[in-house]
Design a protein around this motif. Structure first.
Motif, PDB file in Angstrom:
ATOM      1  N   ARG A  42       2.589   3.331   4.324  1.00 44.04           N
ATOM      2  CA  ARG A  42       2.044   4.584   3.819  1.00 44.04           C
ATOM      3  C   ARG A  42       2.171   5.634   4.913  1.00 44.04           C
ATOM      4  NH1 ARG A  42      -3.107   7.535   3.954  1.00 44.04           N
ATOM      5  NH2 ARG A  42      -3.663   8.378   1.897  1.00 44.04           N
ATOM      6  N   GLY A  43       2.899   6.690   4.599  1.00 43.09           N
ATOM      7  CA  GLY A  43       3.000   7.801   5.522  1.00 43.09           C
ATOM      8  C   GLY A  43       2.080   8.917   5.095  1.00 43.09           C
ATOM      9  N   VAL A  44       1.526   9.607   6.093  1.00 41.16           N
ATOM     10  CA  VAL A  44       0.699  10.770   5.770  1.00 41.16           C
ATOM     11  C   VAL A  44       1.166  11.941   6.621  1.00 41.16           C
ATOM     12  CG1 VAL A  44      -1.123  10.078   7.396  1.00 41.16           C
ATOM     13  CG2 VAL A  44      -1.660  11.661   5.535  1.00 41.16           C
ATOM     14  N   LEU A  45       1.398  13.061   5.965  1.00 42.60           N
ATOM     15  CA  LEU A  45       1.871  14.247   6.682  1.00 42.60           C
ATOM     16  C   LEU A  45       0.712  15.180   7.001  1.00 42.60           C
ATOM     17  CD1 LEU A  45       4.132  16.159   7.714  1.00 42.60           C
ATOM     18  CD2 LEU A  45       4.278  17.069   5.388  1.00 42.60           C
ATOM     19  N   ILE A  46       0.571  15.500   8.272  1.00 42.59           N
ATOM     20  CA  ILE A  46      -0.419  16.501   8.696  1.00 42.59           C
ATOM     21  C   ILE A  46       0.360  17.732   9.162  1.00 42.59           C
ATOM     22  CG2 ILE A  46      -2.347  17.007  10.225  1.00 42.59           C
ATOM     23  CD1 ILE A  46      -2.813  14.675   8.205  1.00 42.59           C
ATOM     24  N   ASP A  47       0.122  18.836   8.492  1.00 48.61           N
ATOM     25  CA  ASP A  47       0.898  20.053   8.780  1.00 48.61           C
ATOM     26  C   ASP A  47       0.075  20.971   9.680  1.00 48.61           C
ATOM     27  OD1 ASP A  47       2.380  22.364   8.798  1.00 48.61           O
ATOM     28  OD2 ASP A  47       2.929  22.237   6.673  1.00 48.61           O
ATOM     29  N   ARG A  97       0.836  -1.203   0.000  1.00 53.40           N
ATOM     30  CA  ARG A  97       0.000   0.000   0.000  1.00 53.40           C
ATOM     31  C   ARG A  97       0.874   1.258   0.000  1.00 53.40           C
ATOM     32  NH1 ARG A  97      -3.300   3.323   3.733  1.00 53.40           N
ATOM     33  NH2 ARG A  97      -2.144   2.425   5.487  1.00 53.40           N
ATOM     34  N   GLY A  98       1.937   1.234   0.811  1.00 50.15           N
ATOM     35  CA  GLY A  98       2.845   2.374   0.846  1.00 50.15           C
ATOM     36  C   GLY A  98       3.554   2.575  -0.482  1.00 50.15           C
ATOM     37  N   VAL A  99       4.039   1.481  -1.034  1.00 48.19           N
ATOM     38  CA  VAL A  99       4.748   1.564  -2.317  1.00 48.19           C
ATOM     39  C   VAL A  99       3.822   2.138  -3.394  1.00 48.19           C
ATOM     40  CG1 VAL A  99       5.723   0.135  -4.176  1.00 48.19           C
ATOM     41  CG2 VAL A  99       6.426  -0.248  -1.792  1.00 48.19           C
ATOM     42  N   GLN A 106       0.343  16.417  -2.754  1.00 48.50           N
ATOM     43  CA  GLN A 106       0.437  14.996  -2.392  1.00 48.50           C
ATOM     44  C   GLN A 106       0.951  14.855  -0.964  1.00 48.50           C
ATOM     45  OE1 GLN A 106       3.146  12.600  -4.770  1.00 48.50           O
ATOM     46  NE2 GLN A 106       2.878  10.834  -3.430  1.00 48.50           N
ATOM     47  N   TRP A 107       0.052  14.543  -0.030  1.00 45.76           N
ATOM     48  CA  TRP A 107       0.410  14.485   1.391  1.00 45.76           C
ATOM     49  C   TRP A 107       0.623  13.057   1.885  1.00 45.76           C
ATOM     50  CZ3 TRP A 107       1.385  19.019   3.989  1.00 45.76           C
ATOM     51  CH2 TRP A 107       0.937  20.198   3.393  1.00 45.76           C
ATOM     52  N   ALA A 108       0.412  12.083   1.029  1.00 52.69           N
ATOM     53  CA  ALA A 108       0.635  10.680   1.423  1.00 52.69           C
ATOM     54  C   ALA A 108       1.690  10.089   0.501  1.00 52.69           C
ATOM     55  CB  ALA A 108      -0.654   9.883   1.348  1.00 52.69           C
ATOM     56  N   PHE A 109       2.476   9.141   1.030  1.00 44.87           N
ATOM     57  CA  PHE A 109       3.677   8.695   0.315  1.00 44.87           C
ATOM     58  C   PHE A 109       4.213   7.415   0.933  1.00 44.87           C
ATOM     59  CE2 PHE A 109       4.176  12.561   2.957  1.00 44.87           C
ATOM     60  CZ  PHE A 109       4.616  11.941   4.114  1.00 44.87           C
ATOM     61  N   LEU A 110       5.253   6.907   0.328  1.00 42.85           N
ATOM     62  CA  LEU A 110       5.961   5.768   0.913  1.00 42.85           C
ATOM     63  C   LEU A 110       6.943   6.281   1.969  1.00 42.85           C
ATOM     64  CD1 LEU A 110       6.846   2.769   1.006  1.00 42.85           C
ATOM     65  CD2 LEU A 110       8.389   3.264  -0.915  1.00 42.85           C
ATOM     66  N   TYR A 111       6.872   5.686   3.147  1.00 46.09           N
ATOM     67  CA  TYR A 111       7.773   6.039   4.242  1.00 46.09           C
ATOM     68  C   TYR A 111       8.633   4.814   4.556  1.00 46.09           C
ATOM     69  CZ  TYR A 111       9.178   7.089   9.124  1.00 46.09           C
ATOM     70  OH  TYR A 111       9.880   7.297  10.287  1.00 46.09           O
ATOM     71  N   VAL A 112       9.961   5.003   4.582  1.00 41.41           N
ATOM     72  CA  VAL A 112      10.895   3.906   4.850  1.00 41.41           C
ATOM     73  C   VAL A 112      11.907   4.366   5.901  1.00 41.41           C
ATOM     74  CG1 VAL A 112      12.629   2.341   3.881  1.00 41.41           C
ATOM     75  CG2 VAL A 112      10.698   3.096   2.455  1.00 41.41           C
ATOM     76  N   GLY A 143      16.897   3.455  22.380  1.00 40.06           N
ATOM     77  CA  GLY A 143      16.527   4.191  21.186  1.00 40.06           C
ATOM     78  C   GLY A 143      17.698   4.120  20.240  1.00 40.06           C
ATOM     79  N   ALA A 144      17.512   4.618  19.020  1.00 40.52           N
ATOM     80  CA  ALA A 144      18.630   4.619  18.084  1.00 40.52           C
ATOM     81  C   ALA A 144      18.361   5.655  17.004  1.00 40.52           C
ATOM     82  CB  ALA A 144      18.835   3.255  17.448  1.00 40.52           C
ATOM     83  N   PRO A 145      19.426   6.323  16.560  1.00 35.08           N
ATOM     84  CA  PRO A 145      19.255   7.340  15.532  1.00 35.08           C
ATOM     85  C   PRO A 145      18.821   6.740  14.207  1.00 35.08           C
ATOM     86  CG  PRO A 145      21.591   6.995  15.993  1.00 35.08           C
ATOM     87  CD  PRO A 145      20.821   6.196  17.004  1.00 35.08           C
ATOM     88  N   VAL A 146      18.195   7.572  13.396  1.00 38.15           N
ATOM     89  CA  VAL A 146      17.624   7.115  12.133  1.00 38.15           C
ATOM     90  C   VAL A 146      17.563   8.298  11.177  1.00 38.15           C
ATOM     91  CG1 VAL A 146      15.237   7.661  12.791  1.00 38.15           C
ATOM     92  CG2 VAL A 146      15.671   5.814  11.152  1.00 38.15           C
ATOM     93  N   ASN A 147      17.663   8.005   9.922  1.00 37.56           N
ATOM     94  CA  ASN A 147      17.452   9.019   8.884  1.00 37.56           C
ATOM     95  C   ASN A 147      16.308   8.529   7.989  1.00 37.56           C
ATOM     96  OD1 ASN A 147      17.636  11.023   6.967  1.00 37.56           O
ATOM     97  ND2 ASN A 147      19.714  10.511   6.288  1.00 37.56           N
ATOM     98  N   PRO A 148      15.062   8.847   8.360  1.00 30.49           N
ATOM     99  CA  PRO A 148      13.918   8.311   7.614  1.00 30.49           C
ATOM    100  C   PRO A 148      13.865   8.875   6.193  1.00 30.49           C
ATOM    101  CG  PRO A 148      13.233   9.218   9.752  1.00 30.49           C
ATOM    102  CD  PRO A 148      14.630   9.691   9.479  1.00 30.49           C
ATOM    103  N   VAL A 149      13.350   8.049   5.284  1.00 31.96           N
ATOM    104  CA  VAL A 149      13.260   8.421   3.878  1.00 31.96           C
ATOM    105  C   VAL A 149      11.785   8.444   3.460  1.00 31.96           C
ATOM    106  CG1 VAL A 149      13.848   7.721   1.510  1.00 31.96           C
ATOM    107  CG2 VAL A 149      15.505   7.382   3.375  1.00 31.96           C
ATOM    108  N   VAL A 150      11.423   9.507   2.784  1.00 35.02           N
ATOM    109  CA  VAL A 150      10.087   9.611   2.202  1.00 35.02           C
ATOM    110  C   VAL A 150      10.226   9.586   0.688  1.00 35.02           C
ATOM    111  CG1 VAL A 150       8.254  11.299   1.736  1.00 35.02           C
ATOM    112  CG2 VAL A 150       8.852  10.703   4.094  1.00 35.02           C
ATOM    113  N   ILE A 151       9.431   8.762   0.045  1.00 35.80           N
ATOM    114  CA  ILE A 151       9.452   8.682  -1.419  1.00 35.80           C
ATOM    115  C   ILE A 151       8.063   9.022  -1.929  1.00 35.80           C
ATOM    116  CG2 ILE A 151      10.016   7.233  -3.422  1.00 35.80           C
ATOM    117  CD1 ILE A 151      11.562   5.401  -1.454  1.00 35.80           C
ATOM    118  N   LYS A 152       8.000  10.072  -2.735  1.00 34.30           N
ATOM    119  CA  LYS A 152       6.702  10.522  -3.263  1.00 34.30           C
ATOM    120  C   LYS A 152       6.565  10.144  -4.733  1.00 34.30           C
ATOM    121  CE  LYS A 152       5.133  14.528  -2.252  1.00 34.30           C
ATOM    122  NZ  LYS A 152       4.972  15.983  -2.041  1.00 34.30           N
TER     123      LYS A 152
END
Lengths: 321, 321, 321, 321
Positions: D156-161, D43-45, D295-301, D312-321
């Protein structure tokens, strides 16, 4: 260390072993160092003859590595500022253009020559003077190295060279000795171990680190050293020894050959009697000098770093002859 | 520090300033500490009267923070083993069940009471004794703190209490004084600054750290201290002062009010004359005692940690009166 | 590594080797990752079939140690807050009594699965794109890992399982292969290495770390891997490979058996062509799955940590099939 | 944080709050991330349109500092090898003369963009899934960040601003919103928050760090964010939100204005429902792009580092639109 079958617990071995808990009050955190009164300071100062100075710490962060207890890591020093920063325009500008070098270190507090806090080791959930072992959690709030560092250690030091006494450069791995041996060696050296002396014992072991590849040093790691007996503990108690200093990593034979217990003197002497432990000194140059001039007793001055809550702290002890 | 217009370069200010380079050989790395011969050790030992002992380091890793030069970080101690590990079954099993606490520290080597390496600061691409500044890159291979740590510092120390002399608890920010002031204060104290004395100056500044929120301490950070003049430099040279010890972070006024140069004495005294700098000591308790018993001169014993390549190293100096 | 006689310099070996310097502008810092346009992202996304997810990082700070280049140290994690602090009254009080755990890590930036900065290695005093090697001093100001981390790496990944192709669990120490071998293995796998593919090569070497005592792993340390030839470099250039990912510590055979040079592909591919290097991944589980379902190409998504000035940064790459 | 009078305990506030403990088995350590099945990956892809890529981590070790929770320290990077070492002859010699830069970092595992371990916070001596809080001691042996890092987070990521919705660059200090506000903002954006969406909320707060002196940022530190209500918790449970991602340091308003409790959603959502928390992302560039293309929804990895035992652990999340 692997577990050994049929080894008794420390609480069993030491159930009748003497304690100095409460002797200097319920709040005391420096134990047998209390024996080092100003009179003892004066006695130590009185030993100075020629003005020769020796420093007893091993180097930290040496390229060839430092001698440490297996499982710890050697100190690591890193530059954060030096000439190269100015060469490439990354240095800070001070009015007048002063340049400087700056560095950091990451270290185990017991990863070089160091004083143990009296609370560093324990059994039965109580550390020196009966403080709860729970006080060690997250940083020592009782019997940390801080009170030792605040007091400083000054007195008459006496060096007993067990390696020389046994006609060796270095004692063998696992080789033991006791208070009788110390007194015999002292007699041969022509010096007397007196009440309240800071007792410094040379085995040659730390010096040997610098003579071989470090893999060899750590291979089948068993140190030579003092070994437990009720009589030895009584002797330390009666002699009111404030401080035991050796050129080994743990100040005693790694495994007591009789009981099979690891490091019982840490408990019998430090936890119970409050004897301060100074570990990983290097004594070879001092010993050579003492052998040459026949002066085995001297002024000993040491003050570990004032690390708040520390289970130990590095130190560079000074001997003045 | 911002750049200031029309500030001369150190190389300009100090172009005729005296140097001790070569005086103790081309390989010398301890500079004016060479003045501390065994005779001076004996002279220092001779000052001991009562056997009182003082330790001059500030605490490291205190909950309220430690006083450090802005831009550095305070030492951070972390436990890697303590009672809690045994409580939840994560502690190691030693034969006999010895328990122990162990900890690490991350620190700036100049982030507590410390000796500067003689090569710590420079201008004109040369450090003490003419060694190339490039030798500082990646770790000091010349005039590091190691030779100082190996030698140890032992001699007659004299405390000059500038704050008390000026009837203050703490000197004001940016307040300056010079060798004439030191001698006047000494005279009032009834003590003489003698050739080869380890010079210890109290301003009250480090002590003030513990009396206020640390934000206030660092706000508009300008330290009080000695200030540059050719005469002051000559006095240090003629008096053959081996070691300057103060209760400030940088041993001199932050910005020379005449030239606008930052920290010119680091260059004039340390780089050029080889005077050892001991910084961030706390002197309040010692000063109170000296004021009470009138004894301002004593045996001073200090040996920083033997950090290989270090631009400085922490120390807990000991005073014996 | 010891010095070898008659080994040519990199500058000699690679004097006619192709460069992509300037191809993406004088300021470019991500090199061949520029090939990963949004079209390539779409191409990668198009490979997803089943929604299976794989993560390629090795564990950090494992009790048994982590696989690292000899001379570095493994990451060390330490707690600064946990349940034990609350048990003994040392935890902070938050309104409502929330409790928490907190920890720190000390790590080499290349001490786990990581992206190299393009400027991580060099010869002839110039790093990727012709930037001066001096820009690495004290922290990389050109071609650091930061621009790679900011861009992110997304595209079609293809896994070539050289170990499986050679019917081994793990390639032998020092065993080599080249682009012809890669294409032969791909053909046998039934997959094609296409232009702009993220090239992922399995040797089994990192997986073998977890099957033996770490002393054995590091003993006579020589990795298997790709080996230098002008033809291999041309192939990488022509195929416009943006990113080379392997399950070894250095992505190539440790010593080129022909020239005797250490790690020549770091220079030929990374410094000269700008190919991003991802090292110390673990590929065994992914390879087993690809062998099982026959799908050797997939979406690859990776973004190392955005470490300012870093010569590399850890990463946990994600494969989506 | 100071203690506030009459603030109830978390155990009281949340005594009827729902839990997902046991829902995915007694051994589960990834909680609501279990919702991210391969179907959700697909679904995210399926959201990818243009191939645009965004990375959401803040820089680490920036000269101006990094945004962190007060009391932690910013990551510190230090070089251990660079061009300057070769300039002065201190670099290692590799056959062929490869040169390289190498560096270390000292960091809080939650001192940058990071995933919390599900066991990071607790009350009543139990962490997520009912594991004992004691399992956090000395390093998390249950519900650490490791299982999250091994699984990876893809969906599937969705951004709410929220800032844009309220016509601000940055929400005010302590400004709150709830699920109703999120849905209203989503409606205005023309996007729907769907079941199993990775919920990403922009407040502008982390971005504001880079617009002011850091002292101002930390002064009277109160973050804007989501605020507790039983209805909001139910909404998260019913929507089966796997992962909450925000551009604040703690993902919720610092002090719940109703109860006075600090950070109640950490307990209600993370400890009780197993919602993964991703904190300290920067979302400004992504939000601008979404506002521009609608486009406010996208693939989140995203896959944090595989830190064994990490809270906890650091991360560099990737959003692909």
């Amino acid at each position: 260390m692997g577990e050994v079958k049929d080894v008794p617990l420390l609480s069993e071995l030491l159930k009748d072993s003497p304690k100095n808990w409460g002797k200097w009050g319920a709040d005391d955190e420096v134990g047998s160092l209390n024996y080092l009164t100003s009179l003892e300071v004066i006695r130590g100062v009185g030993m100075v003859r020629s003005g020769k100075v020796f420093t007893l710490q091993v180097p930290m962060g040496a390229p060839e590595g430092d001698p440490i207890w297996p499982g710890r890591r050697t100190a690591q020093r890193v530059n954060v500022m030096d000439h190269s920063h100015y060469q490439c325009g990354k240095g800070p500008h001070f009015p007048g253009e002063l340049h400087y070098a700056d560095d950091m270190m990451i270290m185990y507090l017991q990863g070089s020559t160091q004083y143990d806090a009296l609370g560093h080791v324990w059994y039965d959930d109580q550390i020196y003077n009966g403080f709860e072992a729970e006080t060690t959690t997250g940083g020592m709030t009782k019997a940390s190295v801080l009170p030792i560092a605040e007091k400083g250690v000054v007195g008459r030091g006496v060096l007993i060279d067990m390696a020389r006494y046994r006609l060796k450069n270095v004692l063998d791995r696992g080789e033991t000795f006791d208070h009788e041996d110390l007194m015999a060696a002292a007699a041969q050296q022509g010096v007397e171990i007196k009440k309240h002396d800071i007792l410094i014992i040379r085995t040659g072991f730390i010096g040997s680190f610098y003579t071989m590849p470090s893999d060899n040093f750590y291979d089948n790691f068993v140190e030579p050293g003092l070994t437990y007996s009720p009589e030895l503990v009584s002797w330390f108690k009666d002699m009111e020894i404030p401080n035991l200093v050796t050129d080994t990593i743990a100040n005693e034979v790694t495994i007591d050959p009789v009981s099979g217990i690891a490091l019982p003197l840490h408990s019998a002497l430090m936890r119970n009697l409050g004897v301060a432990f100074t570990e990983i000194t290097i004594l070879d140059e001092l010993a050579d000098d003492c052998a040459a001039d026949g002066q085995w007793a001297f002024l000993y001055v040491a003050a570990p770093l004032k690390v708040v809550g520390g289970s130990g702290a590095p130190v560079n002890p000074v001997v003045i002859k």
